[in-house]
Scaffold this motif. Sequence first.
Motif, PDB file in Angstrom:
ATOM      1  N   TYR A 192      -7.070 -10.080  -4.146  1.00 32.41           N
ATOM      2  CA  TYR A 192      -6.605  -9.451  -3.356  1.00 32.41           C
ATOM      3  C   TYR A 192      -7.315  -7.959  -3.065  1.00 32.41           C
ATOM      4  N   THR A 193      -7.587  -7.809  -1.543  1.00 31.26           N
ATOM      5  CA  THR A 193      -8.582  -6.607  -1.274  1.00 31.26           C
ATOM      6  C   THR A 193      -7.200  -5.665  -0.466  1.00 31.26           C
ATOM      7  N   GLN A 194      -7.982  -4.489  -0.831  1.00 28.08           N
ATOM      8  CA  GLN A 194      -7.337  -3.996   0.378  1.00 28.08           C
ATOM      9  C   GLN A 194      -8.185  -2.868   2.086  1.00 28.08           C
ATOM     10  N   ALA A 195      -8.210  -2.733   3.059  1.00 25.83           N
ATOM     11  CA  ALA A 195      -9.092  -2.469   3.503  1.00 25.83           C
ATOM     12  C   ALA A 195      -8.359  -1.233   4.595  1.00 25.83           C
ATOM     13  N   ASP A 202      -4.956  -2.688  -4.354  1.00 25.58           N
ATOM     14  CA  ASP A 202      -3.504  -2.032  -4.979  1.00 25.58           C
ATOM     15  C   ASP A 202      -2.506  -2.369  -5.349  1.00 25.58           C
ATOM     16  N   SER A 203      -1.172  -3.277  -4.953  1.00 24.20           N
ATOM     17  CA  SER A 203      -0.043  -2.540  -4.520  1.00 24.20           C
ATOM     18  C   SER A 203       0.256  -1.529  -4.721  1.00 24.20           C
ATOM     19  N   ARG A 213      -4.248  -2.701   5.035  1.00 15.75           N
ATOM     20  CA  ARG A 213      -4.573  -4.331   5.358  1.00 15.75           C
ATOM     21  C   ARG A 213      -4.802  -5.101   4.180  1.00 15.75           C
ATOM     22  N   HIS A 214      -3.697  -5.218   4.314  1.00 20.65           N
ATOM     23  CA  HIS A 214      -3.241  -6.111   2.478  1.00 20.65           C
ATOM     24  C   HIS A 214      -3.975  -7.204   2.956  1.00 20.65           C
TER      25      HIS A 214
END
Length: 452
Positions: free
Chosen positions: A436-439, A386-387, A425-426
């Motif tokens: 695209y995932t994010q940690a 989610d940008s 962390r993108h």
Amino acid sequence: MSLIEDIFSGVEKQLLGAFGSLLREGLNVKGIGNDFHPGDVELIDIILLSEDQQRTYSLISQCSSIEIYESIMSPVMWAEITIADSSGLLQHFPIIGEEYVKVVFKTPGKGSIPVQYLMRVNAVTNKTPNQTNKRISYTLQCVSAELITNATASVNLKGEGTADFIIGKIFEEFIKTQKPVNIFQSDGILDFLITKYAPFEAIDMIRQRAVSNRYTSSSYCFYENRKGFNFITIEQLIELGQKAIEAGNSDKLFFYDTSRKDSINDVTVRNIIAYNRIQFADSIGKIKAGGMNNEVQQFDLITGDISKTTYTDNIGADAFGSTSSTSGSGQSTSFTRNHGKAPAVSRIIPSRSDKPETDLQVKLTKVSAYAQKLVQNITQIHIYGDSTIQAGDMIECRLPSGVDTTTDDGMSRLDSGSYLVSKVRHIILNGDRPQYTQALELIKNDIQEVVS
């Protein structure tokens, strides 16, 4: 002229111009149409720009992955971009650690707008040829452009002023960024003498001395995200984020659903892919670090007098801002009463009675206790990208209790609730259909009493 072009100037404008021309030429923009799933991303372009601004190159066809890092504990952002080079770009451009990189992408959906990261290449690492020596893979280690200025500038300042005034002055005279600088108010007059400090080092020194009359912990942090550079207390970040959640202005509510998904169409963008509660309570560590009771003694270099300030949890804990109106302390009153009677930590700091009073003595007792409350609750989650999520945001999580994960009763009141995003962390994997995932690393200073 667009708002983004108003914000950037100089090299940044040159890069934006190069980006615009590439879009007009229709080069390499990867789209996914109207059929999108959680994790999809529109990778618009990755542009390489030389130091002299004369050469540009789109890396999108040769980039295999992008990782961008943000943290409320870091003054700048950084990134790693992995390149699979079969055209000799490294040698012919050439890439020598002086270039700029612009990454532009967006998560699909109605109203979604592109997000942009502008950084400088600091180093080229992990160069590895394939078996036929016809392709070489390497990583572009990128950092915020202001780190170059920070490496060459030396701050020499003397005077009196509040911490926010001093930090604003450092930006104006030494960093000179064109990015937004969001500096929130501090209290108390500092008598400062800064000699031969790098700008970010000087800011960190002032940050540690900054005090707030409104936010008890005075837990100021200085960090960069896409909104620019930010000087603000953690308590205020939590307050602003929680107000947005309670007013219905945030839809950042994430669920960990353990039920099996037979179809990608059943997965939502708010599903938590995985989570790990890496820290929940450390009673001995909290006590030893002064999280429940600590004192600071101030020694006056002029008169020789010693004054003492003490923090105790049974008096001071309720004054700290909370992540939710329905949350409570992370410890029982009996534990506080039995184990928080005597200071576990005692420090001595020098002072001068002929200088302005800064309340640093009071700050040190409270910020130590507040920091210990935050590190008692650290959770990591992996989510679909989610940008709009950045370091410093507030989100809500519903995490399972291990009893019944199909109802609200199965949600853990100890784990669930509102969290501050302390690190992001993108992660973008650039294949035929970029993903695209994010940690996220999440922190909070309390536990949820009621899960609605």
